[in-house]
Design a protein around this motif. Structure first.
Motif, PDB file in Angstrom:
ATOM      1  N   LEU A 186       7.032   0.370   7.318  1.00 22.75           N
ATOM      2  CA  LEU A 186       6.684   0.823   5.936  1.00 22.75           C
ATOM      3  C   LEU A 186       7.694   0.483   5.017  1.00 22.75           C
ATOM      4  N   ASP A 187       7.388  -0.076   3.762  1.00 20.85           N
ATOM      5  CA  ASP A 187       8.193  -0.602   2.652  1.00 20.85           C
ATOM      6  C   ASP A 187       7.783  -0.373   1.191  1.00 20.85           C
ATOM      7  N   LYS A 188       8.661  -0.406   0.501  1.00 20.74           N
ATOM      8  CA  LYS A 188       8.640  -0.144  -0.903  1.00 20.74           C
ATOM      9  C   LYS A 188       7.710  -1.192  -1.353  1.00 20.74           C
ATOM     10  N   GLU A 189       6.445  -0.534  -2.111  1.00 18.40           N
ATOM     11  CA  GLU A 189       5.345  -1.522  -3.181  1.00 18.40           C
ATOM     12  C   GLU A 189       5.297  -0.694  -4.492  1.00 18.40           C
ATOM     13  N   GLY A 190       5.752  -1.342  -5.311  1.00 14.52           N
ATOM     14  CA  GLY A 190       5.732  -0.690  -6.885  1.00 14.52           C
ATOM     15  C   GLY A 190       6.477   0.353  -6.887  1.00 14.52           C
ATOM     16  N   GLU A 191       5.774   1.336  -7.067  1.00 18.32           N
ATOM     17  CA  GLU A 191       6.435   2.739  -7.509  1.00 18.32           C
ATOM     18  C   GLU A 191       6.400   3.577  -6.273  1.00 18.32           C
ATOM     19  N   GLY A 192       5.558   2.903  -5.058  1.00 18.85           N
ATOM     20  CA  GLY A 192       5.563   3.952  -4.005  1.00 18.85           C
ATOM     21  C   GLY A 192       5.685   3.127  -2.844  1.00 18.85           C
ATOM     22  N   PHE A 193       5.040   3.368  -1.659  1.00 12.69           N
ATOM     23  CA  PHE A 193       5.467   2.744  -0.407  1.00 12.69           C
ATOM     24  C   PHE A 193       3.937   2.409   0.367  1.00 12.69           C
ATOM     25  N   ALA A 194       4.128   1.225   1.202  1.00 13.68           N
ATOM     26  CA  ALA A 194       2.844   1.098   1.792  1.00 13.68           C
ATOM     27  C   ALA A 194       3.230   0.425   3.206  1.00 13.68           C
ATOM     28  N   ILE A 195       2.318   0.638   4.007  1.00 15.84           N
ATOM     29  CA  ILE A 195       2.506   0.155   5.373  1.00 15.84           C
ATOM     30  C   ILE A 195       2.044  -1.295   5.365  1.00 15.84           C
ATOM     31  N   LYS A 196       3.118  -2.237   5.575  1.00 12.26           N
ATOM     32  CA  LYS A 196       3.105  -3.787   5.472  1.00 12.26           C
ATOM     33  C   LYS A 196       2.669  -4.480   6.870  1.00 12.26           C
ATOM     34  N   GLU A 197       2.909  -3.765   8.074  1.00 15.70           N
ATOM     35  CA  GLU A 197       2.895  -4.500   9.076  1.00 15.70           C
ATOM     36  C   GLU A 197       2.935  -3.759  10.264  1.00 15.70           C
TER      37      GLU A 197
END
Length: 147
Positions: A89-100
């Motif tokens: 889980l990593d920061k993406e823009g103003e939120g977070f996203a599961i990256k891998e």
């Protein structure tokens, strides 16, 4: 016949200061706590579980079972399948996203070649229902084998 599984999430308070609990009809989750801290501050186990950990649990369990089925269909009995899933889980823009999602598996199967095991391991990654559900996320696989 469709198989249905349910878990209830109950949250009280703000997103960062509140707390939640998970419950399931089979009582596997019985007021299991989760919180902002357990999700975003790497407090392993101190504040309960988190959605990413639950995804990792589901994925590793599904994958191990799918690989065992593949091996069994080929006429072999796995001595042991040890599967791990790491959800990133990593920061993406103003939120977070599961990256891998990183799957790691160690298999011990008598009378099976390493080449065939690795082929089946890759097939199970693609065929596992949880892998299919999570296909929007890159899923890697590192497999090792012991005869």
């Amino acid at each position: 016949m469709a198989i249905k599984r349910k878990v209830n999430a109950n949250w009280k308070g703000t997103g960062t200061e509140g707390k939640g609990h998970l419950s399931s009809p089979n009582n596997f989750f019985e007021n299991t706590p989760y919180s902002f801290k357990s999700r975003f501050e790497n407090e392993d186990g101190k504040s309960g579980t988190n959605p990413e950990e639950l995804i990792a649990a589901a994925h590793s369990a599904c994958y191990a079972m799918a690989l065992s089925v593949e091996i069994s269909k080929a006429g072999h009995t796995p001595d042991e399948i040890d599967a791990n899933a790491e959800v990133v889980l990593d920061k993406e823009g103003e939120g977070f996203a599961i990256k891998e999602i990183k799957l790691t598996v160690k298999g011990k199967v008598s009378d099976l070649s390493e080449e065939k095991f690795l082929e089946m391991a890759e097939g199970a990654k693609k065929g596992c229902p949880i892998s299919k559900a999570l296909s929007a996320v890159p899923i890697s696989l590192e497999a090792s084998f012991e005869a």
